[in-house]
Each structure stands twice: as C-alpha cells, then as structure tokens.
Design a protein around this motif. Structure first.
Motif, short mmCIF file in Angstrom:
data_model
loop_
_atom_site.label_atom_id
_atom_site.label_comp_id
_atom_site.label_asym_id
_atom_site.label_seq_id
_atom_site.Cartn_x
_atom_site.Cartn_y
_atom_site.Cartn_z
N LEU A 284 61.09 58.92 -29.23
CA LEU A 284 61.40 57.43 -28.83
C LEU A 284 60.91 56.36 -29.39
O LEU A 284 61.74 55.14 -29.57
N SER A 285 59.52 56.25 -29.68
CA SER A 285 59.02 54.95 -30.38
C SER A 285 59.95 54.75 -31.89
O SER A 285 60.16 53.67 -32.09
N PHE A 286 60.09 55.95 -32.58
CA PHE A 286 61.06 55.88 -33.59
C PHE A 286 62.38 55.39 -33.53
O PHE A 286 62.80 54.52 -34.17
N LEU A 287 63.04 55.86 -32.51
CA LEU A 287 64.47 55.52 -32.18
C LEU A 287 64.58 53.99 -31.94
O LEU A 287 65.31 53.29 -32.34
N ILE A 288 63.54 53.58 -30.96
CA ILE A 288 63.69 52.29 -30.43
C ILE A 288 63.32 51.28 -31.90
O ILE A 288 63.98 50.31 -31.78
N TYR A 289 62.16 51.75 -32.65
CA TYR A 289 61.92 50.79 -33.65
C TYR A 289 63.02 50.77 -34.73
O TYR A 289 63.18 49.88 -35.14
N SER A 290 63.70 51.80 -34.78
CA SER A 290 64.93 52.04 -35.72
C SER A 290 65.76 50.90 -35.35
O SER A 290 66.56 50.30 -36.16
N LYS A 291 66.17 51.03 -34.19
CA LYS A 291 67.37 50.11 -33.62
C LYS A 291 66.93 48.79 -33.84
O LYS A 291 67.62 47.65 -33.91
N ILE A 292 65.52 48.39 -33.19
CA ILE A 292 65.01 46.82 -33.36
C ILE A 292 65.23 46.35 -34.88
O ILE A 292 65.57 45.14 -35.08
N VAL A 293 64.69 47.10 -35.78
CA VAL A 293 64.44 47.06 -37.38
C VAL A 293 65.94 46.54 -37.78
O VAL A 293 66.30 45.27 -38.38
N LYS A 294 66.90 47.57 -37.41
CA LYS A 294 68.36 47.34 -37.92
C LYS A 294 68.95 45.98 -37.27
O LYS A 294 69.55 45.08 -37.84
N TRP A 295 68.71 45.72 -35.98
CA TRP A 295 68.94 44.62 -35.31
C TRP A 295 68.57 43.32 -35.83
O TRP A 295 69.21 42.35 -36.23
N ALA A 296 67.31 43.19 -36.18
CA ALA A 296 66.52 41.97 -36.84
C ALA A 296 67.05 41.90 -38.15
O ALA A 296 67.42 40.66 -38.52
#
Length: 92
Positions: free
Chosen positions: A59-71
């Motif tokens: 879950l941390s990897f999935l959330i991290y990936s979404k936040i980085v792509k969004w940023a």
C-alpha cells in the motif's frame, strides 16, 4: 538550480514520503491487529503480523506512486528534472 539537483531533491523528498507512509501504515495495521482477538492463538497472530507487513509495503508503494505522479503532473516537473534512468531508445 540545475535539473540534476532538482531530481536529487525530488528523489530525497519522495523517499522520505515513502518512509513516512510505510511507518504510518505499519502503525495503523498493528493497531487494527491489536484490536482483533488473536492473542490466544500464536499462529494467527504471526500470520496477522506477516499480512500487516506485506500490506503496508504494497500500500505504501501504491500510494507513493500515485502521489509522485500527481505531483509531477500538478507542478509540471517534467521539464525541471533530468530523467532518472535516461531516455529510452539510445541503443546502438
């Protein structure tokens, strides 16, 4: 600042974000695990701990990936950073 410096700072900030997410998910998982009646059965407790570790990492990897792509999209960072792994198609 140069593109390489921007990339390095972005990677460092993203790594800290990923670690914070991982720690928070571990804590949340262990709180949920402590609320379940698993203390009497050691096998279930150990299985629950393993599940918490795996889920926290995924879950941390999935959330991290979404936040980085969004940023990157939100702040238009593509042109301010060097590609992390080079550009594709440079084979000879």
């Amino acid at each position: 600042m140069s593109k390489k410096t921007n990339s390095l700072l972005f990677i460092l900030a993203a790594t800290v974000l990923n670690l914070v997410l991982l720690i928070l998910l571990f804590i949340i998982g262990f709180i949920i695990l402590s609320l379940l009646p698993l203390q009497e059965n050691q096998n279930l407790l150990m299985g629950g701990i393993a599940v918490v570790f795996i889920l926290a990492i995924v879950l941390s990897f999935l959330i991290y990936s979404k936040i980085v792509k969004w940023a990157i999209a939100k702040f238009n960072l593509e042109d301010k950073m060097d590609p992390l792994f080079g550009r594709g198609g440079k084979r000879r």
